[in-house]
Write an enzyme that holds these catalytic residues in place. Sequence first.
Site, PDB file in Angstrom:
ATOM      1  N   LYS A  52       1.971  50.445  57.868  1.00 44.76           N
ATOM      2  CA  LYS A  52       3.431  50.283  56.729  1.00 44.76           C
ATOM      3  C   LYS A  52       3.845  52.000  56.527  1.00 44.76           C
ATOM      4  CE  LYS A  52       2.232  45.750  55.190  1.00 44.76           C
ATOM      5  NZ  LYS A  52       1.600  45.027  54.085  1.00 44.76           N
ATOM      6  N   GLN A  96      -1.170  45.373  48.582  1.00 48.65           N
ATOM      7  CA  GLN A  96      -1.812  44.690  49.888  1.00 48.65           C
ATOM      8  C   GLN A  96      -2.697  43.342  49.617  1.00 48.65           C
ATOM      9  OE1 GLN A  96      -0.920  45.581  52.781  1.00 48.65           O
ATOM     10  NE2 GLN A  96      -1.930  43.634  53.770  1.00 48.65           N
ATOM     11  N   ASP A 119       8.072  42.991  48.574  1.00 47.05           N
ATOM     12  CA  ASP A 119       7.522  41.765  49.336  1.00 47.05           C
ATOM     13  C   ASP A 119       7.897  40.355  49.257  1.00 47.05           C
ATOM     14  OD1 ASP A 119       5.717  42.478  51.110  1.00 47.05           O
ATOM     15  OD2 ASP A 119       4.064  42.702  49.979  1.00 47.05           O
TER      16      ASP A 119
HETATM   17  C1  BQF Z   1       1.541  43.502  66.345  1.00 43.80           C
HETATM   18  C2  BQF Z   1      -1.301  40.097  57.426  1.00 43.80           C
HETATM   19  C3  BQF Z   1      -2.667  38.234  57.451  1.00 43.80           C
HETATM   20  C4  BQF Z   1      -3.162  38.913  56.071  1.00 43.80           C
HETATM   21  C5  BQF Z   1      -2.496  39.719  55.443  1.00 43.80           C
HETATM   22  C6  BQF Z   1       2.036  44.636  63.815  1.00 43.80           C
HETATM   23  C7  BQF Z   1       1.096  43.701  61.907  1.00 43.80           C
HETATM   24  C8  BQF Z   1       0.140  43.030  62.550  1.00 43.80           C
HETATM   25  C9  BQF Z   1       0.362  42.752  64.008  1.00 43.80           C
HETATM   26  C10 BQF Z   1       1.010  44.134  60.378  1.00 43.80           C
HETATM   27  C11 BQF Z   1      -0.279  40.940  58.235  1.00 43.80           C
HETATM   28  C12 BQF Z   1      -0.041  40.952  59.441  1.00 43.80           C
HETATM   29  C13 BQF Z   1      -0.036  42.162  57.386  1.00 43.80           C
HETATM   30  C14 BQF Z   1       1.240  43.656  64.638  1.00 43.80           C
HETATM   31  C15 BQF Z   1       1.084  43.155  58.196  1.00 43.80           C
HETATM   32  C16 BQF Z   1       1.204  41.562  59.895  1.00 43.80           C
HETATM   33  O1  BQF Z   1       1.615  44.274  66.840  1.00 43.80           O
HETATM   34  O2  BQF Z   1       1.262  42.286  66.394  1.00 43.80           O
HETATM   35  C17 BQF Z   1       1.949  44.740  62.592  1.00 43.80           C
HETATM   36  O3  BQF Z   1       0.764  45.231  59.940  1.00 43.80           O
HETATM   37  N1  BQF Z   1       1.136  43.014  59.618  1.00 43.80           N
HETATM   38  C18 BQF Z   1      -0.197  42.411  56.254  1.00 43.80           C
HETATM   39  O4  BQF Z   1       0.230  43.429  55.581  1.00 43.80           O
HETATM   40  O5  BQF Z   1      -1.162  41.393  55.557  1.00 43.80           O
HETATM   41  C19 BQF Z   1      -1.765  40.511  56.127  1.00 43.80           C
HETATM   42  C20 BQF Z   1      -1.734  38.905  58.036  1.00 43.80           C
END
Ligand code: BQF
Length: 290
Positions: A52, A96, A119
């Site tokens: 991010k 987060q 968010d």
């Molecule tokens: C990709 C998330 C579960 C729990 C909390 C790119 C992300 C993921 C995959 C990413 C996720 C999942 C995020 C890919 C943010 C998605 O290339 O496939 C980016 O950073 N995500 C989160 O902040 O909290 C989570 C999944």
Amino acid sequence: MTILDGKKTSQDIKLEIAKAVKELKAQNNKTPHLAAVLVGTDGASMTYVGAKVKACELVGFNSTLIDLPEETSEEELLKQIELLNTNDDIDGFIVQLPLPKHIDEQKVLMAVNPDKDVDGFHPENVGRMALDLPTFLPATPFGIMELLERYNVETSGKNVVVIGRSHIVGRPMSILMSQKRKAGDATVTVAHSRTKNLSELTQSADIIVAALGIPEFLTGDMVKDGVTIIDVGITRVDDATKKRGFRLAGDVHFESVSKKSAFITPVPGGVGPMTIAMLLKNTLLACSRK
Ligand code: BQF
């Protein structure tokens, strides 16, 4: 079979945002500023927050990472949130998830100023979403809607099965796709751990959103020909052949399901990158609103 390429689409969106940032700077002398609060050192969470912050740099946003130790008390975290709520330099911020077990997530999300809640997790913003009012849409559902729109996936009158009822993905997806809106007007069924005969539901679905968090749960025998598949799962699965020691697995068994799909999102490179892009979009909106 068409791959819904979230990586490429998210890059397109980030370019659009970078352009808007330049205009905002030139015309209003403003630069969007996102803050992220990370509590603890969970590996996946650190990766997500890092992605991010990096994305902010790429589009010309300012970003602030607030790194707190695992032992941070709920009270201290709430104090930190109040500082961000009242800091005029911050347009939007995220906490987060998941948070350590000793902290009440609900209480924390309710402490975020709804105007900075990029968010879209505050109850006021969830309510606004449910009532079709302008708001910050949660980034993952927002990203999925954007992907369906940009690939012109027909949703009107289609049977959608959302597997999973989480507040972050499943529930908002079911609300959005049933609304009168772009990528909406669908007939939505929400399936979950208590659902009976899930296979019967998925076999008659035109679109399936798999957001249950079980790697490769949805298999080819569970879907019909011509289905559209949105795979929200992203689980780290041990894999000794990988340098990092794990691979990322979706909730969909890609090999068998893709053979029967009209459209399908890959993992990685599908929904995940869209999530990041839409968080930026919400932050840009928060800044322009002020
Ligand atoms: C990709 C998330 C579960 C729990 C909390 C790119 C992300 C993921 C995959 C990413 C996720 C999942 C995020 C890919 C943010 C998605 O290339 O496939 C980016 O950073 N995500 C989160 O902040 O909290 C989570 C999944």
